[in-house]
Design a protein around this motif. Sequence first.
Motif, mmCIF file in Angstrom:
data_model
loop_
_atom_site.group_PDB
_atom_site.id
_atom_site.type_symbol
_atom_site.label_atom_id
_atom_site.label_comp_id
_atom_site.label_asym_id
_atom_site.label_seq_id
_atom_site.Cartn_x
_atom_site.Cartn_y
_atom_site.Cartn_z
ATOM 1 N N TYR A 197 0.849 -1.179 0.000
ATOM 2 C CA TYR A 197 0.000 0.000 0.000
ATOM 3 C C TYR A 197 0.897 1.244 0.000
ATOM 4 O O TYR A 197 1.985 1.248 0.587
ATOM 5 C CB TYR A 197 -0.907 0.026 1.237
ATOM 6 N N VAL A 198 0.417 2.264 -0.658
ATOM 7 C CA VAL A 198 1.135 3.543 -0.733
ATOM 8 C C VAL A 198 0.371 4.523 0.154
ATOM 9 O O VAL A 198 -0.860 4.683 0.012
ATOM 10 C CB VAL A 198 1.215 4.051 -2.175
ATOM 11 N N GLY A 199 1.159 5.186 1.013
ATOM 12 C CA GLY A 199 0.543 6.201 1.858
ATOM 13 C C GLY A 199 0.403 7.509 1.100
ATOM 14 O O GLY A 199 1.394 8.061 0.617
ATOM 15 N N GLY A 217 -4.673 -0.011 -8.298
ATOM 16 C CA GLY A 217 -6.021 0.021 -8.817
ATOM 17 C C GLY A 217 -6.922 0.984 -8.078
ATOM 18 O O GLY A 217 -8.009 1.303 -8.564
ATOM 19 N N ASP A 218 -6.463 1.436 -6.860
ATOM 20 C CA ASP A 218 -7.254 2.400 -6.109
ATOM 21 C C ASP A 218 -7.136 3.777 -6.749
ATOM 22 O O ASP A 218 -6.155 4.096 -7.451
ATOM 23 C CB ASP A 218 -6.810 2.442 -4.665
ATOM 24 N N GLN A 219 -8.127 4.607 -6.476
ATOM 25 C CA GLN A 219 -8.187 5.943 -7.067
ATOM 26 C C GLN A 219 -8.298 6.981 -5.963
ATOM 27 O O GLN A 219 -8.981 6.785 -4.967
ATOM 28 C CB GLN A 219 -9.409 6.028 -7.996
ATOM 29 N N TYR A 220 -7.579 8.128 -6.216
ATOM 30 C CA TYR A 220 -7.661 9.226 -5.270
ATOM 31 C C TYR A 220 -7.659 10.531 -6.058
ATOM 32 O O TYR A 220 -6.724 10.807 -6.798
ATOM 33 C CB TYR A 220 -6.490 9.176 -4.282
ATOM 34 N N VAL A 224 -5.332 7.173 -10.487
ATOM 35 C CA VAL A 224 -5.427 5.740 -10.262
ATOM 36 C C VAL A 224 -4.020 5.185 -10.110
ATOM 37 O O VAL A 224 -3.155 5.372 -10.986
ATOM 38 C CB VAL A 224 -6.145 5.043 -11.430
ATOM 39 N N LEU A 225 -3.759 4.485 -9.005
ATOM 40 C CA LEU A 225 -2.435 3.909 -8.749
ATOM 41 C C LEU A 225 -2.239 2.713 -9.686
ATOM 42 O O LEU A 225 -3.036 1.767 -9.692
ATOM 43 C CB LEU A 225 -2.321 3.478 -7.295
ATOM 44 N N THR A 234 3.486 5.097 -9.777
ATOM 45 C CA THR A 234 2.938 5.619 -11.030
ATOM 46 C C THR A 234 1.423 5.646 -10.939
ATOM 47 O O THR A 234 0.794 4.742 -10.368
ATOM 48 C CB THR A 234 3.379 4.752 -12.211
ATOM 49 N N PHE A 235 0.870 6.699 -11.580
ATOM 50 C CA PHE A 235 -0.568 6.894 -11.570
ATOM 51 C C PHE A 235 -1.032 7.156 -13.000
ATOM 52 O O PHE A 235 -0.290 7.699 -13.839
ATOM 53 C CB PHE A 235 -0.956 8.080 -10.686
#
Length: 253
Positions: A197-199, A217-220, A224-225, A234-235
């Motif tokens: 996981y990336v903080g 695959g998560d999005q913020y 999207v990571l 990378t996003f």
Amino acid sequence: MMRFPSFPANAALILVASLIAGCGGSDDDTTSPTGDSASVDAVLPVGPAPSSDLDGGEEIGIGMGDINPTTAPVVSDGDTAPADTPTAAISSRLSALEEQQGDLFEEVQDKTQGLNNAMAAHVEEVAASLAALTARMEKAEAGINEANERLEALEKKITAVADQKARVASARAAARRDQPTAPFLLTGVESRGGIDYVGVTPRSATGLADIRFMAIGDQYQGWVLSGISERFATFKVRRETVTVPFSSSDPAP
């Protein structure tokens, strides 16, 4: 007209002297120019006077021995002088010189021919050397041309590589300038249950409660990571891939 026989030169001089001596004994002049009447007789002996009949060719006594002028060699006006010894010597000398000249001419011809042969051989040798030198120069020139062609090709290749590197660098710089800036910071990587996981924390975060952990695959906020590494993540955003470094490390290239 009275004609006188021809006499040799010495006989004529003696005859003249006798005539002078005969005249000196006359009664008209009994003294000599020096005052001595016998001085002429003492100097020139007196003999009988020559005959008055000079056309007859008789013998004439002139006081210094009996000389017969008719027996002396006489050269008439119509006779030619006999060939003398100097003329024969000159003719012989000329013949010798002509023979010597012929020998010298043959010697000069032989030497000239030898020089011509030597010169021809030397010219042939020089021509052969010149031909060999020309061939070597042509070969060297061909090598130089080949080296120049290779050098030009290498210069073109180097120029192409340099241009390519410049284009890549320019593209990267343009990409950095044009790529979107992430609205967050990455605090680090944390592994939970074998998943990394990336903080992620907003740039305006004030405490640990604002940190959010994202898996691939998560999005913020539309980002999207897509990948995680040791130094950056990378996003995907607006069909572009953006590299975001961790805040504790230098930006990724």
